[in-house]
Structures are given as C-alpha cells and as structure tokens.
Design a protein around this motif. Sequence first.
Motif, PDB file in Angstrom:
ATOM      1  N   MET A 197      -5.750  -2.937  -7.187  1.00  0.00           N
ATOM      2  CA  MET A 197      -4.779  -1.971  -6.663  1.00  0.00           C
ATOM      3  C   MET A 197      -3.402  -2.579  -6.452  1.00  0.00           C
ATOM      4  SD  MET A 197      -6.488   0.219  -3.645  1.00  0.00           S
ATOM      5  CE  MET A 197      -4.996   1.106  -3.316  1.00  0.00           C
ATOM      6  N   VAL A 198      -3.355  -3.893  -6.287  1.00  0.00           N
ATOM      7  CA  VAL A 198      -2.101  -4.540  -5.888  1.00  0.00           C
ATOM      8  C   VAL A 198      -1.796  -5.675  -6.863  1.00  0.00           C
ATOM      9  CG1 VAL A 198      -2.471  -3.995  -3.468  1.00  0.00           C
ATOM     10  CG2 VAL A 198      -3.271  -6.179  -4.343  1.00  0.00           C
ATOM     11  N   GLY A 199      -0.706  -6.380  -6.635  1.00  0.00           N
ATOM     12  CA  GLY A 199      -0.401  -7.568  -7.411  1.00  0.00           C
ATOM     13  C   GLY A 199      -1.153  -8.751  -6.832  1.00  0.00           C
ATOM     14  N   SER A 238      -7.753   9.029 -12.946  1.00  0.00           N
ATOM     15  CA  SER A 238      -7.486   9.942 -11.839  1.00  0.00           C
ATOM     16  C   SER A 238      -8.236  11.252 -12.037  1.00  0.00           C
ATOM     17  CB  SER A 238      -5.994  10.228 -11.780  1.00  0.00           C
ATOM     18  OG  SER A 238      -5.589  10.821 -12.993  1.00  0.00           O
ATOM     19  N   SER A 256      -2.518   4.972 -11.352  1.00  0.00           N
ATOM     20  CA  SER A 256      -3.921   5.258 -11.074  1.00  0.00           C
ATOM     21  C   SER A 256      -4.105   6.627 -10.421  1.00  0.00           C
ATOM     22  CB  SER A 256      -4.510   4.126 -10.235  1.00  0.00           C
ATOM     23  OG  SER A 256      -5.125   4.610  -9.093  1.00  0.00           O
ATOM     24  N   ALA A 257      -3.064   7.127  -9.740  1.00  0.00           N
ATOM     25  CA  ALA A 257      -3.148   8.481  -9.175  1.00  0.00           C
ATOM     26  C   ALA A 257      -2.855   9.542 -10.235  1.00  0.00           C
ATOM     27  CB  ALA A 257      -2.171   8.621  -8.004  1.00  0.00           C
ATOM     28  N   GLU A 273       0.853  -1.180   0.000  1.00  0.00           N
ATOM     29  CA  GLU A 273       0.000   0.000   0.000  1.00  0.00           C
ATOM     30  C   GLU A 273       0.894   1.237   0.000  1.00  0.00           C
ATOM     31  OE1 GLU A 273      -2.251   3.014   1.276  1.00  0.00           O
ATOM     32  OE2 GLU A 273      -2.252   1.849   3.135  1.00  0.00           O
ATOM     33  N   ALA A 315       2.581  -3.285  -6.834  1.00  0.00           N
ATOM     34  CA  ALA A 315       1.453  -2.409  -6.536  1.00  0.00           C
ATOM     35  C   ALA A 315       1.833  -0.934  -6.666  1.00  0.00           C
ATOM     36  CB  ALA A 315       0.935  -2.687  -5.130  1.00  0.00           C
ATOM     37  N   PHE A 339      -5.563  12.517  -7.805  1.00  0.00           N
ATOM     38  CA  PHE A 339      -6.042  11.439  -6.952  1.00  0.00           C
ATOM     39  C   PHE A 339      -6.540  10.292  -7.808  1.00  0.00           C
ATOM     40  CE2 PHE A 339      -6.867  15.508  -5.081  1.00  0.00           C
ATOM     41  CZ  PHE A 339      -6.373  15.390  -3.788  1.00  0.00           C
ATOM     42  N   SER A 340      -6.355   9.068  -7.313  1.00  0.00           N
ATOM     43  CA  SER A 340      -6.928   7.916  -7.983  1.00  0.00           C
ATOM     44  C   SER A 340      -8.417   7.868  -7.654  1.00  0.00           C
ATOM     45  CB  SER A 340      -6.249   6.651  -7.472  1.00  0.00           C
ATOM     46  OG  SER A 340      -7.012   5.539  -7.832  1.00  0.00           O
ATOM     47  N   ARG A 387       1.224   0.398 -10.153  1.00  0.00           N
ATOM     48  CA  ARG A 387      -0.209   0.457 -10.417  1.00  0.00           C
ATOM     49  C   ARG A 387      -0.841   1.665  -9.725  1.00  0.00           C
ATOM     50  NH1 ARG A 387      -2.329  -5.071 -10.683  1.00  0.00           N
ATOM     51  NH2 ARG A 387      -2.048  -4.574 -12.860  1.00  0.00           N
ATOM     52  N   GLN A 388      -0.491   1.872  -8.431  1.00  0.00           N
ATOM     53  CA  GLN A 388      -1.097   2.973  -7.684  1.00  0.00           C
ATOM     54  C   GLN A 388      -0.575   4.322  -8.174  1.00  0.00           C
ATOM     55  OE1 GLN A 388      -0.661   1.816  -3.496  1.00  0.00           O
ATOM     56  NE2 GLN A 388      -1.564  -0.163  -4.006  1.00  0.00           N
ATOM     57  N   GLY A 431       0.014   4.571  -0.495  1.00  0.00           N
ATOM     58  CA  GLY A 431      -0.681   5.844  -0.391  1.00  0.00           C
ATOM     59  C   GLY A 431       0.198   6.962   0.138  1.00  0.00           C
ATOM     60  N   ILE A 464       2.896   8.011  -2.334  1.00  0.00           N
ATOM     61  CA  ILE A 464       2.383   8.797  -3.461  1.00  0.00           C
ATOM     62  C   ILE A 464       2.055  10.218  -3.012  1.00  0.00           C
ATOM     63  CG2 ILE A 464       0.369   8.970  -5.002  1.00  0.00           C
ATOM     64  CD1 ILE A 464       0.755   5.908  -5.418  1.00  0.00           C
ATOM     65  N   SER A 524      -5.292  10.029   1.326  1.00  0.00           N
ATOM     66  CA  SER A 524      -4.321   8.973   1.553  1.00  0.00           C
ATOM     67  C   SER A 524      -4.563   8.307   2.912  1.00  0.00           C
ATOM     68  CB  SER A 524      -2.924   9.576   1.463  1.00  0.00           C
ATOM     69  OG  SER A 524      -2.006   8.812   2.162  1.00  0.00           O
ATOM     70  N   THR A 563      -5.892  -0.855 -12.621  1.00  0.00           N
ATOM     71  CA  THR A 563      -6.817  -0.056 -11.824  1.00  0.00           C
ATOM     72  C   THR A 563      -7.768   0.706 -12.756  1.00  0.00           C
ATOM     73  OG1 THR A 563      -4.975   0.251 -10.342  1.00  0.00           O
ATOM     74  CG2 THR A 563      -6.948   1.545  -9.888  1.00  0.00           C
TER      75      THR A 563
END
Lengths: 406, 291
Positions: free
Chosen positions: B211-213, B130, A238-239, A204, A231, B138-139, A234-235, A206, A209, B15, B126
């Motif tokens: 969001m993750v692997g 954004s 996506s942000a 995670e 991850a 922001f996502s 990816r994050q 967050g 980022i 966050s 994802t």
Amino acid sequence: MLKLCGKSLVLALALTSLVPAHAQSKDPIVVGSILDETGGLNIYGKAMADSTRLAIEDINKSGGVLGSQLKLVSYDAQSNNANYSRYANELALRDKAVVIMGGVTSASREAIRPVADRNKTLYFYNEQYEGGVCDKNEFNTGVVPSQQLAPLIDYAVKHYGKRLYVLAADYNYGHISSDWVKAYATKDGAQVVGTDFIPLDVAEFGSTITKLQDSKPDVIVSLLVGGNHIAFYRQFASAGLGGKMTIVSPTFGLGNEQTVLGAKEAKGILAIYPYFQEVDTPANRKFTALWSSTYGANHGYITDSAVAVWNGWHLWAKAVQKAGTTDRTKVISALESGISIESPSGTVTMDGSSHHAIQNTYFAQANDSHGFTIVGKQEAVPPAFEKEMCDLIKNPGLHTQFMPGQ
Amino acid sequence: MEHVSVGWLLNIGVSMALSIAILALVSLGLAVMFGMMGIINLAHGEFLMCGAYVTLSLTRIDVPLWLAIPLAGLAVGVLGYGVERLLIRFLYGRLADSMLATWGLSLIMAQLTVLAFGPSTQGIPTPLGSLSIDGYSFSRYAFVIIVCAMLLMALVYLMFTRTSYGVMARAAVQNPAMAAAVGINPRKLNALNFAFGAALAGWAGALLAPMVGVMPSMGEAYIARAFMTVVVGGPGIITGTASASLLLGGIENVVSYLSTPFFGQGALLIVAIIAVRLLPTGISGRWQRQL
C-alpha cells in the motif's frame, strides 16, 4: 606508530607540494557543492551529486577554465538543514571556494543563501522550486512555477477539464505552489474545488481518496513530495480512480516515482520538466552515453534536477571564461550578459535581470515501461513572474523572495 | 452532508475502518511487548520495516504475495528471538537502558537496510484492483487489511488463552514469584513474547508493503502513532489496542475528512493527550480483564 605516521605525513606533504608544480603550471580552482547524498532527501540529492561530479569531470576534460583545472570540494548535508549553513561557511572560509552550488529543498537554499551573501561567495541553486528568489549573489537554473505550473494548468484545463483538486506537501514549497495553482486556475477560468496539505510523514491517504470521490474533480494537481507520499499514487490506483480523474504534477518523477510504482499504477500521470531522459536530441544522446559510461548501463533514471545541476556548472564555467577571472562581481556581470549553453535539455540561457534560466519545457506522460512518453514541448520559456518582479541590474540591492499575490 | 447515499456511507465507513485497522496492526506487536514484558521497544518501527523488506525480497524472487506476507512475519519473529537472546535479556527491569539499547538497535537496522537495499523507495504494486458500488469505488486490498487486522487480534487472543505458552506468560506477568515457584521459566517466556511481538510487527509491515512506499525510514511514519495507541490503550493487549485504535484512528480519519490530514494528525495528538490526562493508566486500565 605515531612517529611513523608523522614522518610519512611530512613526506607526503613534501611530495604533494612538489607534484603539481611539475604537472601543471597553474593552481586548481576550488569550487564547492553541498547536497543531500544520504538521509531521506537523497532520492533527489543522489542524482544531483552524481551530476556534479560528471559536470566537473567534463569541464576539466575540455581544458578546465582559464587554463586551470577545477577542484571540487563536496559535502554531504545528510538531509539535515543545520549542516547546510555549517558546510557553506566551511566552503567559503576554509576551502576558499569561488562558487558554491547546492541545496535540495527550499529550506536548504535559505540556509546557504545568507552565508554565501555574507561571505561574498557566488551561489547557484540548481533545483526546481517555488520561484521568486531575487538576490544579486544567487543564480537559479531550476524550473519555476511560471515555466512549469502555468503551462501545466493550461494543458490540464484544455485537455481534461475545469475542476481541479490540489494535493500539496505541507511545507513552504507546497503552500506557495498551491497559491500559484489557484492563481493560474482563476486565469484559465477553472475552479479549485479542494486543497489538502499532507504532512511529509503521512503515508495513509484513505480520507483524501474519500474526499476525491465526493468532489469528483476532473484533474488532481499533485504537489506531493518524498518517499511517504508515493503511497498516494498507489492507493489512488488501487481504489480504481485512475479512469475517473487525471493526475498532473510538477513533482512526479523527481524522486523516480515512475520506477517505484507499478507500471499500471503510474501510467497516464502527466508531468512537466525542462528535461526527461527520453528527450531525443544529439546533445542528450551524448549526455546519457557519458552518464552510462561513468555510472554503468543500469544507472537510475536521470532526473531533471541532475540536468539543472549540469547546466549550473556549465553556465558558470562559460561565464568565468568570458569574464577572464573568477572574481565574483565580474563573473556576475558575465552571467548577466545573457550567457547561454547547449544543454541535454536544449538551449539554456541565463536571464540577466532575474538570475533565472530561460529554457525549454516538455510535457510527458508516465508510460508502461517505467519511463515517460513526451507529448508536448515549449521552447525557450522565460521565467515570467521573476522577470516581472525582479530586476537585479536596476536594483542590485534586492534580497527577497517574491510570492504570488504580492 | 448534502449527498447521503449508500455508496457515500460505505466510502466513509471503509476509509475509517481502514485507518482503524492500520493503527491496530502497527500497534499490536508493541502492545504485546509492553503489556507482557514491560519493555518499550523503540526498534518496533524497524521490525515493521523488516517485514516489508522481506515481503519485497520474496516477491522479487517470484514468491506469491499471499505466501510472502505470512513468511515475512515468521522471519521477523525469528529475528526478534535472536535480538532478545543477544540484547534484550540483559535489560529486564532497566526501562531507560532498554529504551536506549532498542533505539540504538533501530539506527543499526535502518542503516543496514540502507547498505543492503539502497536508500531509495521501492514498492510492490497493490494487488486485487478495485470494486465499484453505487458510483464509488473501493480498493479490494483495503478489505484484506481490515480482515487481517481482526484475524491477528484473534490470533493474539487465542495465543494467550488457548496455548500453554500464553497461559504461562500471563501467569508470569500476574505473579512472577508464584509462577517461578510452580516451575515456569520466565527467561524462555520472555524470548517467546519478544519473538511474538516482533512477528506481529513483521506482519504489519508485510501487509502495509503493497500500500505504501517501502524504504529504510518507513518505520518512522508509524512508530509515534503506535506508541500513542499503546499508551492510550493501557495494559489490556487486545481490549486496549482495539479501543485506542477505534478512538484515535476514528478521530484522525473524521477530522482529515472534514478538514485536511494536517488537522487529522493534530486531532489525534490532542485526543491522545486528553485521554492520558483523564485516564493515566489507559482506557483498559480500569477494566478487570487482562487481555
């Protein structure tokens, strides 16, 4: 049942001892390999183990070494470091392997190295690592920071900007490599505006980022490792940060990150290795064809680590051929004489004094078809730091790992 | 901070809310099982992993993600029902045995997943992209996670207050003998409790998948945090999970932001130890309300 088993075993033993006597004039040469084929690290180890089998097969097909075939004894360390020292002992003492190749993480290398030293068994570590290992008994074919991180930082500063943010996996590779980034950045007149160490079980990102948005670097140097850290990419995508800063990485791709991520998420990330599957040379076309015919046309992406393993075996085979024996000291002398092979990545030469490989490196960007597009090439890059610090011909007694800033 | 602005505050706020929401999501199923049945389910992380894999498989056969996520929770709920009937029902009141059995189950589930899907990491991109506010971006999916965490909390609340299953389940926990005397069948309730807890874990995995692997060992990254949240939260399923997620998730995020995620993780552990030392029955242990 037990009796029957005993009888057939005796019969089988009698037969096996007879067969080779007819088939071949010489006993096979036993060689050993230890890699993580299962467990968390097999995202790296699987391709390396496949490459090991392919290399041995290739050497045997072309006549073996010194007229003998190679017999591979391989162990799966199951991503558990304790297994490395155990299997290294078994390879040296029970199987009497003349060479041990293997180890994925630096921790696994440090498990094998003392065992191989103690048992006077030649050792090859064929994986990208943080550099600086200096040991008469060990040869390294993986790329090191002076071949990989230094040109990567140069390239990033030249093309993207002078403010760098470092994200590093929280173990020895990440810590030592982030010191390297700092050293190279200072040399290039760039500035490291932040460094985050991320434990391997964190998925995670967050807060990371958030910090990236605060400090607005031009370049993110990713030294992230393993399945959880995927991850981050990816994050990050996506942000919506993809257009604002560029990710450059000496680890992206070794765990096939570019195929796991969506094409849009990975696109534009810059990686650097001696080998990409896309390298367009006759030697590599032959190599990928061999790989396809053995493991099927739908095989996974052939990683740089897999080719480092291939190079290790072929350098060793050539050295044994040159030495005319598998005797350790004579093979070491042959390897130190500047042996070189034509590899899928180009010419690879063993540097005699530092025991590290001189090889080409390629810059490549992840593209929208889950692969890489090669954007630059450097030829015959020497392991500069290792050459400077480590001369095993003058000082054969060295057993150490040099670190940046020493 | 030197650059306080609307975007900056929002960025930190989102966050932090995301950290708290993820913690609440992954803990909720465990809290239901522990609070309602006294079972410590060490395979919780693997139920979560199953939810992620069901979502992954469904999206591979072109089921839209927004349908795949709810279906994944239901599928894992059915799996949980089966596990309760075949394994857990023999182990009530035997805490150590149930821990051992569910730990074994977790190994089996992880290895079966390796056999079925291979050991390497896979993933779903994802969705939603954004949005940009005041220079910060922001996502959009982060907001989905935050809203879904609240919706699932509401679902748990409604389940236990508005349905006859929930009322009976709470009665059976408060006074098992009296509940049995008025004709409530505890065996049936336990199977439903376990299935509900498993479904919540499945939904958590399904929501995290983009969001993750997605990999067979992904449960391990969440299981320790989920246990700490449940222990710190105490017996109140919703109040406990919510307050413990707020405390632990908030601390981890703030410390990660001020230093690095390494210290964030350390801070979470230290706060959990202090909280359990000061409030041995958890934050909700002294509160009267059951949920």
